[in-house]
Design a protein around this motif. Structure first.
Motif, mmCIF file in Angstrom:
data_model
loop_
_atom_site.group_PDB
_atom_site.id
_atom_site.type_symbol
_atom_site.label_atom_id
_atom_site.label_comp_id
_atom_site.label_asym_id
_atom_site.label_seq_id
_atom_site.Cartn_x
_atom_site.Cartn_y
_atom_site.Cartn_z
ATOM 1 N N UNK A 274 0.821 -1.219 0.000
ATOM 2 C CA UNK A 274 0.000 0.000 0.000
ATOM 3 C C UNK A 274 0.850 1.261 0.000
ATOM 4 N N UNK A 275 1.950 1.254 0.754
ATOM 5 C CA UNK A 275 2.708 2.487 0.948
ATOM 6 C C UNK A 275 3.965 2.593 0.087
ATOM 7 N N UNK A 276 4.415 1.503 -0.519
ATOM 8 C CA UNK A 276 5.642 1.563 -1.310
ATOM 9 C C UNK A 276 5.554 2.558 -2.470
ATOM 10 N N UNK A 285 2.086 2.445 -13.392
ATOM 11 C CA UNK A 285 2.881 1.525 -14.216
ATOM 12 C C UNK A 285 4.172 1.162 -13.503
ATOM 13 N N UNK A 286 4.851 2.148 -12.951
ATOM 14 C CA UNK A 286 6.097 1.892 -12.238
ATOM 15 C C UNK A 286 5.871 1.004 -11.014
ATOM 16 N N UNK A 287 4.764 1.229 -10.317
ATOM 17 C CA UNK A 287 4.496 0.424 -9.123
ATOM 18 C C UNK A 287 4.277 -1.032 -9.489
ATOM 19 N N UNK A 292 6.269 -6.567 -9.394
ATOM 20 C CA UNK A 292 6.716 -7.772 -10.085
ATOM 21 C C UNK A 292 8.137 -8.156 -9.706
ATOM 22 N N UNK A 293 9.022 -7.156 -9.637
ATOM 23 C CA UNK A 293 10.408 -7.412 -9.241
ATOM 24 C C UNK A 293 10.456 -7.945 -7.808
#
Length: 336
Positions: A274-276, A285-287, A292-293
């Motif tokens: 939630x907070x990352x 998109x970046x999140x 995934x990583x």
């Protein structure tokens, strides 16, 4: 059983309760409304994750349709409020039962189908529910969804206030954590783990594998239904896209990252996911790329989840025991 092995589960629960007490005190520092909203969303997810951790972490069954069960609870609350004037507190048990029934139906194929085939089936269930809700006409609000409005009061206090709703969600998370801990460390939890480790051996010992599998689905559905009611009243509006298969993937991601087999795992996974993006200032998109990583890293490097890996590292750093011995002990704990 020695005293250390008896006290260890209590220490894990105490740690979670201390963390939740600190989280409950956050409004004392006057956080922004955005922070409280993110925290409420995270807490609602954590409640659903505790149900998923019973199903996946203890029983070994991965469901990619868990968000659909949350949706059943949310829509049950919205329809009860609209058509029958049923309020928040009365909707909670009704929605929990509705989600539990749907979870039982979803779980029936697991008696004959397992592995990736069952994962695909649960994924399809989420998509199917979204299609049904989208084509439900005025009854389900079609693609636009349903509004839900009504007072949420507790002992005369208006709980729709953002700070009070935050504290109420933390209270529900606490109950969910204690209930999950109780299941994990009960004879029922040990039976579920026996099924997870070796289903055929468990059946040969007289365990009714099918009944316990369905029971795990029902338990996960109860958690999901309560989460759905809290989400519906928090947002004030629900739509089919919120409960399709891809939100279920995010729930599975959260529980895997945090650690499905540990009481601290759902709490850590829900908060982190939630907070990352907020901390790193990521766009959607970046999140997704970062998620995934993180998932790949957890699967390859930390199969027991972030909390389990952190605990292993701390034990290795402070125990002073040879690495091989520490890893052997961790493997034994993971099997339990």
């Amino acid at each position: 059983m020695n005293a250390g092995s008896t006290l260890k589960p209590l220490r894990s629960l105490l740690l979670v309760l201390v963390i939740l007490a600190l989280i409950a005190a956050v409004p004392l520092f006057s956080p922004s409304n955005r922070f409280l909203s993110l925290a409420i969303s995270a807490g609602i997810n954590v409640i659903a994750l505790y149900g998923l951790s019973v199903l996946f972490g203890q029983t070994g069954i991965l469901s990619m349709g868990h968000a659909a069960l949350v949706g059943v609870g949310a829509y049950a609350a919205a329809i009860l409020a609209r058509d029958f004037g049923v309020g928040f507190w009365a909707a909670l048990p009704a929605a929990a039962v509705a989600s539990a029934v749907f979870a039982m139906i979803v779980g029936i194929p697991s008696l004959r189908v397992g592995g990736h085939h069952f994962v695909i089936m649960t994924f399809a269930f989420g998509q199917l529910l979204a299609i049904v809700l989208t084509n439900g006409g005025d009854y389900t609000g079609a693609a636009t969804g349903l509004d839900i409005a009504g007072p949420v009061t507790l002992l005369g206090a208006d709980m729709t206030d953002l700070t009070r709703y935050y504290q109420m969600v933390v209270a529900f998370v606490t109950v969910a954590a204690v209930a999950s801990w109780g299941i994990i460390h009960s004879s029922y939890g040990r039976t579920l783990r026996a099924i997870r480790e070796n289903e055929k051996l468990a059946a040969s010992l007289g365990i009714d594998v099918g009944r316990h599998k369905i029971g795990a689905f029902v338990v996960s559905g109860i958690f999901a239904g309560i989460s759905g009611v809290l989400l519906a009243y928090f947002l004030g509006h629900i739509s089919p896209s919120q409960f399709a298969s891809f939100p279920s993937i995010y729930l599975a991601l959260m529980v895997m990252i945090g650690g499905a087999r540990l009481i601290e795992g759902p709490l850590a996974g829900g908060i982190l996911v939630a907070f990352l993006p907020e901390v790193l200032n990521l766009d959607p998109v970046q999140s997704r790329i970062v998620y995934g990583v993180c998932l790949i890293a957890v699967i390859m490097l930390l199969p027991e989840g972030l909390i389990g890996g952190l605990g292993r590292a701390l034990r290795a750093a402070f125990s002073g025991k040879p690495k091989q011995q520490t890893e052997g002990r961790d493997a034994a704990e993971a099997r339990r």
